[in-house]
Design a protein around this motif. Structure first.
Motif, PDB file in Angstrom:
ATOM      1  N   LYS A 155       0.812  -1.208   0.000  1.00 42.17           N
ATOM      2  CA  LYS A 155       0.000   0.000   0.000  1.00 42.17           C
ATOM      3  C   LYS A 155       0.848   1.262   0.000  1.00 42.17           C
ATOM      4  O   LYS A 155       0.367   2.349   0.212  1.00 42.17           O
ATOM      5  CB  LYS A 155      -0.927   0.014   1.211  1.00 42.17           C
ATOM      6  CG  LYS A 155      -1.988  -1.065   1.174  1.00 42.17           C
ATOM      7  CD  LYS A 155      -2.934  -0.902   0.007  1.00 42.17           C
ATOM      8  CE  LYS A 155      -3.854   0.285   0.209  1.00 42.17           C
ATOM      9  NZ  LYS A 155      -4.817   0.433  -0.874  1.00 42.17           N
ATOM     10  N   GLY A 207     -11.742   9.906  -7.874  1.00 49.34           N
ATOM     11  CA  GLY A 207     -11.860   8.539  -7.369  1.00 49.34           C
ATOM     12  C   GLY A 207     -13.181   7.894  -7.729  1.00 49.34           C
ATOM     13  O   GLY A 207     -13.758   8.156  -8.785  1.00 49.34           O
ATOM     14  N   SER A 237     -10.321   5.134 -11.663  1.00 50.88           N
ATOM     15  CA  SER A 237     -10.708   4.370 -10.470  1.00 50.88           C
ATOM     16  C   SER A 237     -12.210   4.476 -10.188  1.00 50.88           C
ATOM     17  O   SER A 237     -12.641   4.242  -9.062  1.00 50.88           O
ATOM     18  CB  SER A 237      -9.914   4.870  -9.260  1.00 50.88           C
ATOM     19  OG  SER A 237     -10.162   6.249  -9.036  1.00 50.88           O
ATOM     20  N   GLY A 253     -14.557   2.705  -7.527  1.00 56.14           N
ATOM     21  CA  GLY A 253     -13.643   2.185  -6.520  1.00 56.14           C
ATOM     22  C   GLY A 253     -12.870   0.963  -6.960  1.00 56.14           C
ATOM     23  O   GLY A 253     -12.240   0.283  -6.143  1.00 56.14           O
ATOM     24  N   GLN A 269      -9.996  -1.207  -8.164  1.00 59.06           N
ATOM     25  CA  GLN A 269      -8.534  -1.169  -8.165  1.00 59.06           C
ATOM     26  C   GLN A 269      -7.989  -2.284  -9.039  1.00 59.06           C
ATOM     27  O   GLN A 269      -8.392  -3.444  -8.918  1.00 59.06           O
ATOM     28  CB  GLN A 269      -7.992  -1.312  -6.744  1.00 59.06           C
ATOM     29  CG  GLN A 269      -6.480  -1.204  -6.650  1.00 59.06           C
ATOM     30  CD  GLN A 269      -5.983  -1.217  -5.218  1.00 59.06           C
ATOM     31  OE1 GLN A 269      -6.786  -1.131  -4.283  1.00 59.06           O
ATOM     32  NE2 GLN A 269      -4.685  -1.316  -5.035  1.00 59.06           N
ATOM     33  N   PHE A 282      -4.310   4.374  -5.482  1.00 54.38           N
ATOM     34  CA  PHE A 282      -4.748   3.963  -4.146  1.00 54.38           C
ATOM     35  C   PHE A 282      -3.596   3.981  -3.136  1.00 54.38           C
ATOM     36  O   PHE A 282      -3.789   3.612  -1.986  1.00 54.38           O
ATOM     37  CB  PHE A 282      -5.376   2.571  -4.216  1.00 54.38           C
ATOM     38  CG  PHE A 282      -6.645   2.524  -5.030  1.00 54.38           C
ATOM     39  CD1 PHE A 282      -7.881   2.665  -4.422  1.00 54.38           C
ATOM     40  CD2 PHE A 282      -6.596   2.354  -6.407  1.00 54.38           C
ATOM     41  CE1 PHE A 282      -9.051   2.628  -5.168  1.00 54.38           C
ATOM     42  CE2 PHE A 282      -7.761   2.315  -7.166  1.00 54.38           C
ATOM     43  CZ  PHE A 282      -8.993   2.457  -6.542  1.00 54.38           C
ATOM     44  N   GLU A 303      -9.705   7.773  -1.634  1.00 51.64           N
ATOM     45  CA  GLU A 303      -9.487   6.466  -2.234  1.00 51.64           C
ATOM     46  C   GLU A 303      -9.549   6.552  -3.754  1.00 51.64           C
ATOM     47  O   GLU A 303     -10.591   6.880  -4.332  1.00 51.64           O
ATOM     48  CB  GLU A 303     -10.561   5.489  -1.723  1.00 51.64           C
ATOM     49  CG  GLU A 303     -10.269   4.033  -2.007  1.00 51.64           C
ATOM     50  CD  GLU A 303      -9.217   3.439  -1.079  1.00 51.64           C
ATOM     51  OE1 GLU A 303      -8.972   2.229  -1.190  1.00 51.64           O
ATOM     52  OE2 GLU A 303      -8.655   4.162  -0.248  1.00 51.64           O
TER      53      GLU A 303
END
Length: 273
Positions: free
Chosen positions: A40, A98, A106, A109, A111, A119, A144
């Motif tokens: 991350k 986002g 994105s 949401g 990914q 992210f 996000e």
């Protein structure tokens, strides 16, 4: 131009002297970064110290729209493998918010391997390819999957190297590019700065080949035009949202919104000289 001479004088005080050997070929310009096992966070790390002051993590850690505006006037620095440094003042950006943003990579949401950098922690580069040829560079923000597209730069240092890089990426011989043509578009600035997919997921606060330094004389609200983004006409209401920001009156901007500028003038918002 007095303003540009002032900028160059101030920037020269921020950096050390650098020799400028000639670039031999475009393929020699990319460095090989190291890896970080954290899924991350950005996978790149510092490999050497830089002499220039730079923007730190707290600058990038802000909401997407705020970051897109805050980028205006800041300076992107790219250190080439041969030691040359390219400097460009950011004059145009776009915010991509986002999951809710239908124009964002994105949206919803989702990914993927391609958009993973969106992210990651604020300040991470998201570099993607368009038309199988060109690259665009974004910087992740708070939120996000939110990121800011860098659309245009005002070249400040290393213009001849930028011309070499632009020329190397163009198939047919063309006329010598003028200063304002070097970085006036997202793919053009990537060509001029030697940015490709190898820069995806790099951390602007730690990377030794690319970073940002504070700009001089930050613009005021009256200097910033907020208008619609480019090339997203099929995205419904999102195509009409004022999520593109640029420095009013700057000739290095890719697309000028004359209607919006007239409206600003009618409201008495005069750009600073």
């Amino acid at each position: 131009m007095p303003r540009k001479r002032k900028l160059l004088a101030q920037l020269s005080a921020l950096q050390s002297n650098t020799s400028f050997p000639r670039i031999d070929a475009l393929e020699k310009l990319n460095t090989t970064p190291g890896a970080d096992s954290s899924p991350k966070s950005s996978k790149y790390f510092v490999i050497e110290k830089k002499n220039s002051p730079q923007l730190q993590a707290d600058f990038f850690n802000q909401p997407c729209v705020s970051l897109a505006k805050s980028f205006l006037g800041q300076v992107l620095v790219r250190k080439l493998p041969d030691g040359r440094e390219l400097w460009g003042r950011i004059v145009e950006t776009e915010a991509y918010l986002g999951g809710e943003d239908e124009a964002s990579h994105s949206k919803g949401g989702k990914q993927t391997q391609r958009n993973a950098a969106m992210f990651m922690k604020p300040g991470t580069l998201y570099v993607y390819q368009i038309y199988g040829i060109y690259f665009c560079m974004n910087v992740s923000s708070q939120g996000e999957g939110a990121a800011v597209l860098l659309r245009s730069l005002e070249p400040l240092q290393g213009l001849e190297a930028m011309r070499e890089l632009r020329s190397a990426s163009r198939k047919a011989p063309t006329k010598l590019l003028k200063d304002w043509q070097l970085c006036n578009g997202p793919s053009k600035l990537c060509q001029a700065f030697g940015i490709d997919k190898a820069f995806d997921q790099r951390d602007l606060t730690q990377d030794a080949a690319i970073w940002m330094v504070p700009g001089q004389d930050p613009p005021g609200e009256q200097d910033v035009v907020a208008t619609t983004r480019i090339g997203i006409g099929s995205r419904g209401e999102w195509a009409q949202k004022p999520l593109r920001f640029y420095l009013r009156g700057n000739k290095f901007v890719s697309v000028v919104d004359k209607k919006m500028e007239r409206e600003m003038a009618a409201r008495g918002h005069s750009p600073c000289s």
